[in-house]
Enzyme design. Structure first.
Site, short mmCIF file in Angstrom:
data_model
loop_
_atom_site.label_atom_id
_atom_site.label_comp_id
_atom_site.label_asym_id
_atom_site.label_seq_id
_atom_site.Cartn_x
_atom_site.Cartn_y
_atom_site.Cartn_z
N ASP A 72 3.46 5.16 1.49
CA ASP A 72 3.96 4.14 0.57
C ASP A 72 5.41 4.43 0.23
O ASP A 72 5.72 5.15 -0.72
CB ASP A 72 3.10 4.11 -0.69
CG ASP A 72 3.44 2.91 -1.58
OD1 ASP A 72 4.33 2.12 -1.21
OD2 ASP A 72 2.81 2.77 -2.65
N SER A 117 -0.66 1.83 15.78
CA SER A 117 -0.54 2.67 16.97
C SER A 117 -1.71 3.61 17.07
O SER A 117 -2.44 3.83 16.10
CB SER A 117 0.76 3.50 16.98
OG SER A 117 1.90 2.68 16.90
#
Length: 821
Positions: free
Chosen positions: A334, A262
């Site tokens: 993560d 995005s």
């Protein structure tokens, strides 16, 4: 003879009439499910009349006397236009696709059952605040009101697909909406596959120093050396052939390089020509028909909000209110780790933990399969997370004998309050309120870009796993689940998430790029979604002292590839304007023509130009030649060009030029030779596919946006009615991102990009604009199925106004939902 001819003519005419009649019947039955946007309907579940006014782009503006009534109206509107999409999403997350589609989706159901996302969503319902609970219940009642109307009036089962795949539609429940958000989290997750690919590549490479070349870190301070995967798990072969099933369009697992992406950027009043703040956002997801996104306006007690919603979810996920705009980009935090669990050799129902062997948490789960016998799974969980099937991203190829693999993931939280946080964000009126509202957000992790009338901000949302500094692989490779230092130790505090408020320069943004540099274990991530687009964004933002709505639109639609500008001078350094004269039609002449075109090219991935196709084919062939001898069949897993890899090779960073030498050959090949051979490969491929007249090539012929129906899009003849294909500009590394498939025979098809675009100007909020990539309706017979697609392709937008009278003046329908007496 004449008699036979007359009878044959009659027979042919009869067959034609029969076909026409059959088609008319199909059209009639399918047309029954087209919604009536102008009606008054008595419904149960609302306290007062609800009004759904649809503007000329079929965007519903929902009004009610209370917020629950407004969410009821949104549920009804979603079910009118996207019922098939909603029920398919629900079946996917429930692991119940095979009840409708048979054997083809069993592997998808196996995975979703093992992840248990739907049960976790059910458990999370009780964790929501009172406002959110009321919204979820009212929204579900609105969906069910539409289902009752379909049954009572025999409205063609609600969608044409229901005729082909007849299955009962259960009532909607609050857990269904939460589960769809969790499914989106799976579609946005990339670290799971990244760990597996890194492990498989580590096993194949003789020189582990070369691992950082092909799977490079984002620019910045380096990380400490990691252990070899083979050293941690010596029983794993160097290469095991993958046996995973062919990928189904219904699969929610993202392919490598196609997880979330995005763009979002904002300007403070000091950098805005209008004196107000500006915000632009274009979330990137896989293309489909209909689009993932659905535009809607909700008139809530705290004011109107308008923007992009997801059918099945009572939220404006991206958009603006009267005083605040918000955009989302994938953060690439993560939030996933794989754990190799050692089985007890004396009892395979137990696995090793730091305190000894322990029994799996298990329960049976039955998958019903259309036209086949049901199968029973035994779902297993460890302290680290659910045990995954070996077919997921070819996990079996890196799993040692006597072991299984479990997944740690922040999304697997039974008390997930993310939905309430998102609901509070939608009701916020200032940046400060929005930041407070999202403190309880858990997953999926996102970067939130905010703009109110005076302030801009960016905040990374989501729970960050707390890892031990002594973690064996720093979360980059599957690790030994029985070692305490590899296990998660809770979550980091929300205050430690990166946050930027009112930057001095007056501009901020995110293209999925690296946000900051922190040492492990406070690092956020080693893998980021962009190292290329951000450089072009910086250039466009800093090239102007002040910005406007139009300059933000220009940046969203910018097709220039900084990657092409950087790589071409490297790989062609010794090829430009060299070589002897060659006759027309020879490979040498084709090479000279191609190099001549590229030498004059500015890197613009324009759909009408030939250079983008030549460039894209060249670097794809180049990467394949560079890695094939080292990685063998595993090279097929690298379907997208990694710009940092080619840059490292051609700059010979830390000896990376070693990739240019073909190990199996006696001579030592140079990088220039490999570049020339790869260009010849590319020109041969282009000639066979698109012809040899290089000047006449069009990038758009190869780079077609594939808004395909995930079920009917493969049906002969019907696919021409349900699929929306468009020639498009942009590419893998442009701000106007059009991520290519990487899959033969059409590797440059545009399969992943901005399904929603929005630009908001708070000096004049009603001048804000937005668009989605298809149309509002999921019914392929509706004129609103693809009416926004051409606007999207041309880079045009529609107004984003909260002016009720403006919407009413151009209304195409008015639905009134009144309480049933």
């Amino acid at each position: 003879m004449g008699l036979i001819f007359r009878w044959l003519l009659r027979l042919a005419a009869g067959l034609v009439a029969l076909v026409v009649a059959a088609m008319a019947l199909v059209y009639y039955l399918a047309g029954q499910s087209l919604p009536d946007y102008t009606q008054t309907l008595e419904v149960s579940g609302v306290g007062a009349p609800v009004e759904i006014m649809r503007d000329n782009n079929n965007v519903p503006h929902v009004f009610g006397s209370s917020d629950p009534d407004v969410f009821f109206g949104l549920g009804y509107a979603h079910a009118q236009d996207r019922l098939w999409q909603m029920t398919t999403l629900r079946r996917t997350v429930q692991g119940r696709l095979s009840e409708v589609f048979g054997q083809r989706t069993v592997s998808i159901d196996r995975l979703l059952r093992r992840l248990d996302l739907y049960r976790l969503a059910q458990q999370s319902v009780s964790a929501q605040d009172a406002y959110t609970t009321a919204a979820l219940e009212a929204y579900a009642a609105g969906v069910n009101a539409r289902l009752e109307e379909i049954n009572a009036k025999a409205l063609g089962r609600g969608a044409p697909e229901m005729f082909l795949f007849n299955a009962p539609v259960a009532p909607w429940h609050p857990a269904d909406s939460i589960a769809i958000i969790k499914l989106m989290g799976l579609q946005l997750s990339g670290h799971l596959e990244e760990e597996i690919l890194r492990a498989r590549t580590s096993l194949m490479l003789d020189d582990q120093a070369r691992l950082v070349d092909i799977l490079p870190d984002a620019p910045g301070t380096g990380v400490a050396a990691l252990p070899e995967y083979a050293a941690m798990f010596p029983g794993v072969p160097r290469y095991a052939e993958a046996r995973s099933d062919p990928r189904d369009p219904l699969s929610p697992l993202p392919r490598h390089g196609l997880a979330g992406a995005s763009n979002a950027w904002a300007a403070a009043p000091s950098r805005s020509a209008s004196g107000g703040t500006l915000l632009a956002n274009d979330p990137h997801l896989g293309f489909a028909a209909p689009s993932t996104w659905y535009l809607a306006r909700l008139e809530l007690a705290r004011g109107g909000v308008i923007g992009g919603t997801i059918p099945g979810v009572p939220l404006v996920l991206v958009g603006r209110g009267e005083r605040l705009g918000w955009g989302l980009t994938s953060s690439y935090m993560d939030d996933q780790d794989l754990f190799i669990e050692k089985l007890n050799p004396d009892n395979p129902e137990e696995y090793l933990t730091p305190s000894g062997y322990k029994a799996f948490e298990t329960r049976p789960s039955i998958i019903e399969i259309k036209d086949a016998a049901p199968i029973t799974l035994t779902l297993r969980w460890t302290e680290n997370g659910p045990v995954l099937p070996g077919s997921v991203y070819d996990l079996e190829t890196i799993t040692p004998p006597g072991h299984v693999v479990s997944l740690g993931w922040t999304m697997l939280d039974p008390r997930d309050t993310s939905f309430s946080a998102a609901m509070a964000l939608m009701n916020a009126g200032t940046v400060a309120e929005a930041l407070r509202a999202t403190e309880t957000y858990v997953a999926p992790s996102q970067n939130l870009t905010l703009a109110d009338r005076e302030t801009i901000a960016l905040k990374m949302l989501g729970a960050v796993p707390r890892r031990d500094a002594a973690h064996q692989s720093q979360g980059r490779l599957p690790s030994q689940g029985w070692r305490a230092e590899n296990r998660w130790q809770g979550r980091m505090p929300n205050a430690s998430n990166p946050e930027f408020v009112s930057p001095v320069g007056g501009l901020l943004g995110n293209t999925n790029n690296k946000l900051l540099e922190r040492p492990f274990p406070n690092h956020i991530s080693f893998v980021w979604g962009d190292t290329q687009r951000v450089s072009r964004w910086q250039r466009l933002m800093q090239s102007r002292e002040v910005h406007t709505r139009d300059s933000f639109i220009e940046a969203q639609l910018d097709p220039v590839s900084p990657t092409a500008r950087n790589l071409l001078p490297l790989i062609g350094a010794d090829l430009w304007f060299t070589g002897e004269a060659a006759p027309a039609g020879t490979p040498e002449r084709q090479r000279q023509i191609a190099l001549g075109l590229l030498a004059e090219w500015n890197g613009e991935m324009n759909e009408h130009l030939p250079e983008p196709l030549i460039y894209a084919a060249w670097v794809r062939a180049l990467q394949k030649r560079l890695i094939m001898d080292e990685l063998g069949p595993l090279a097929e897993e690298f379907k997208h060009v990694e710009p940092l890899f080619i840059e490292r090779v051609y700059k010979d960073i830390d000896g990376a030029s070693a990739w240019c030498d073909i190990r199996q050959s006696a001579p030592v090949e140079t990088c220039t030779e490999i570049a020339r051979l790869a260009l010849d490969d590319a020109l041969v491929w282009i000639g066979e596919r698109y012809g040899t007249a290089l000047e006449s090539l069009r990038w758009g012929d190869a780079h077609q946006a594939t808004h395909d129906h995930p079920v009917l899009g493969e049906v002969p003849l019907l696919r021409h009615f349900v699929n929306i294909r468009q020639s498009t500009s942009g590419g893998d590394n442009t701000l106007q991102r059009g991520r290519t498939s990487g899959e033969d025979p059409d590797p440059f098809q545009n399969v992943h990009g901005a399904g929603f675009r929005g630009v908001y100007d708070f000096a004049d909020p009603d001048s804000s604009v937005f668009v989605i990539s298809t149309g509002q309706s999921g019914h392929f017979l509706s004129r609103h199925y693809d009416d926004l697609a051409q606007l999207w392709r041309r880079g045009e937008y529609i107004p984003m106004s909260l002016d009720t009278e403006l919407a009413r003046a151009a209304a195409v329908g008015l639905t009134q939902l009144v309480p049933k007496q």
